[in-house]
Design an enzyme around this catalytic site. Structure first.
Site, short mmCIF file in Angstrom:
data_model
loop_
_atom_site.label_atom_id
_atom_site.label_comp_id
_atom_site.label_asym_id
_atom_site.label_seq_id
_atom_site.Cartn_x
_atom_site.Cartn_y
_atom_site.Cartn_z
N SER A 18 4.31 -1.77 10.22
CA SER A 18 5.77 -1.87 10.35
C SER A 18 6.33 -3.25 10.00
O SER A 18 7.27 -3.72 10.64
CB SER A 18 6.22 -1.43 11.75
OG SER A 18 5.83 -0.09 12.00
N ASN A 54 0.87 -1.17 0.00
CA ASN A 54 0.00 0.00 0.00
C ASN A 54 0.91 1.22 0.00
O ASN A 54 1.51 1.55 1.01
CB ASN A 54 -0.89 -0.02 1.26
CG ASN A 54 -1.70 1.25 1.40
OD1 ASN A 54 -1.79 2.04 0.45
ND2 ASN A 54 -2.29 1.46 2.56
N GLY A 62 3.39 2.63 10.63
CA GLY A 62 4.34 3.72 10.39
C GLY A 62 5.11 4.15 11.63
O GLY A 62 5.79 5.17 11.62
N LYS A 94 0.11 4.29 -0.28
CA LYS A 94 -0.52 5.49 0.29
C LYS A 94 -0.31 6.68 -0.66
O LYS A 94 -0.29 6.48 -1.88
CB LYS A 94 0.02 5.74 1.69
CG LYS A 94 -0.05 4.45 2.55
CD LYS A 94 0.27 4.64 3.99
CE LYS A 94 0.11 3.31 4.71
NZ LYS A 94 0.32 3.40 6.15
N GLU A 129 -4.61 -4.51 10.97
CA GLU A 129 -3.58 -3.48 11.10
C GLU A 129 -3.80 -2.71 12.39
O GLU A 129 -4.59 -1.75 12.41
CB GLU A 129 -3.64 -2.52 9.91
CG GLU A 129 -3.40 -3.17 8.58
CD GLU A 129 -2.88 -2.17 7.54
OE1 GLU A 129 -1.82 -2.43 6.99
OE2 GLU A 129 -3.52 -1.13 7.33
P1 13P Z 1 3.67 0.61 7.47
O1 13P Z 1 4.14 -0.70 6.90
O2 13P Z 1 4.38 1.80 6.92
O3 13P Z 1 3.64 0.57 8.98
O4 13P Z 1 2.14 0.79 6.99
C1 13P Z 1 1.24 -0.25 7.19
C2 13P Z 1 -0.02 0.07 6.49
O5 13P Z 1 -0.78 0.92 6.90
C3 13P Z 1 -0.32 -0.67 5.24
O6 13P Z 1 -1.63 -0.45 4.83
#
Ligand code: 13P
Length: 247
Positions: free
Chosen positions: A208, A9, A170, A11, A164
């Site tokens: 993460s 993802n 993050g 984002k 999640e």
């Molecule tokens: P991170 O891997 O950056 O923590 O993000 C996870 C996430 O929200 C995937 O949709």
């Protein structure tokens, strides 16, 4: 045995040019992998480029969101038909960032999943608790509420669940392998108690996930894959993650 499913993802990251550079580098790294489902969810503006470059490859294409109406006066929104026309097979729905910053609720998530499924898109449904909810012992109640609302009147086929925990996204704080598996066990129990076909549903962990922790997470019996943000932005680390998910 459920087939591992590793999804990126991105984002709000990567221009069209950056998308092209990533995919051109990434595809050769994973071309021989046929025992893991691989998916990339770029931003809307990169979907067409990604679709063209991924055609005929072993990597699926998803959008990060979709609207809950078929068409009409909904400025700025994107419909399932538009996603299908550009080449998406999947869509992520209900990500915690959408819930937190854009007013997404279990009810809107439910409407979105219904329409997307009716149109033929496969769905990754995101759920997860905040730190406050975990610390006050409400994790399982929150997961139950999200599952109940998001999956109301829906069968489980073509749905993947992404667990999640919001506190792990993050932040560099991954849930421990056991903590993540415990939540997955709970999710599967809820699915089995309330729907047909719970055993077949893949449950991804997200928050993460990195090349150095993916193996431990994937070795847990109820963790079937990962939904990855930061570590999926570089072709090298995302390909390492995909390889780390192999049995
Ligand atoms: P991170 O891997 O950056 O923590 O993000 C996870 C996430 O929200 C995937 O949709």
């Amino acid at each position: 045995m459920r087939r591992p499913f590793i999804a990126a993802n991105w984002k709000m990251q990567k221009t069209i040019g950056e998308t092209e550079a990533f995919i051109n580098a990434f595809l050769p790294m994973v071309k021989d992998i046929n025992d893991v489902d691989i998916l990339i969810a770029p931003p809307y503006t990169s979907l067409e480029t990604a679709s063209r470059l991924l055609k005929g490859s072993n990597v699926f294409l998803a959008a990060q969101n979709v609207y809950l109406e078929e068409k009409g006066a909904f400025t700025g929104e994107i419909s399932p038909d538009m996603l299908i026309a550009v080449g998406c097979t999947h869509v992520i729905i209900g990500h915690s960032e959408r819930r937190q910053y854009f007013g997404e609720t279990d009810e809107t998530v439910n409407k979105k999943i219904k329409l997307a499924r009716n149109k033929g898109l496969k769905v990754i449904l995101c759920i997860g608790e905040t730190l406050e909810e975990r610390e006050s012992g409400k994790t399982f109640d929150i997961l139950d509420t999200q599952l109940k609302g998001s999956l109301k009147d829906l069968p489980l086929d073509e749905i993947t669940i992404a667990y999640e925990p919001v506190w792990a996204i993050g932040t560099g704080k991954t849930a421990s392998d056991e903590q993540a598996n415990e939540a997955h066990v709970h999710i599967r129990k809820w699915l089995a108690a309330n729907k047909e076909g719970a055993e077949k549903v893949r449950i991804q962990y997200g928050g993460s996930v990195k090349p150095d922790n993916v193996k431990g997470l994937m070795s847990q019996p109820e963790i079937d894959g990962a939904l990855v943000g930061g570590a999926a932005l570089q072709p090298e680390s995302f390909s390492e993650l995909v390889k780390g998910a192999r049995g």
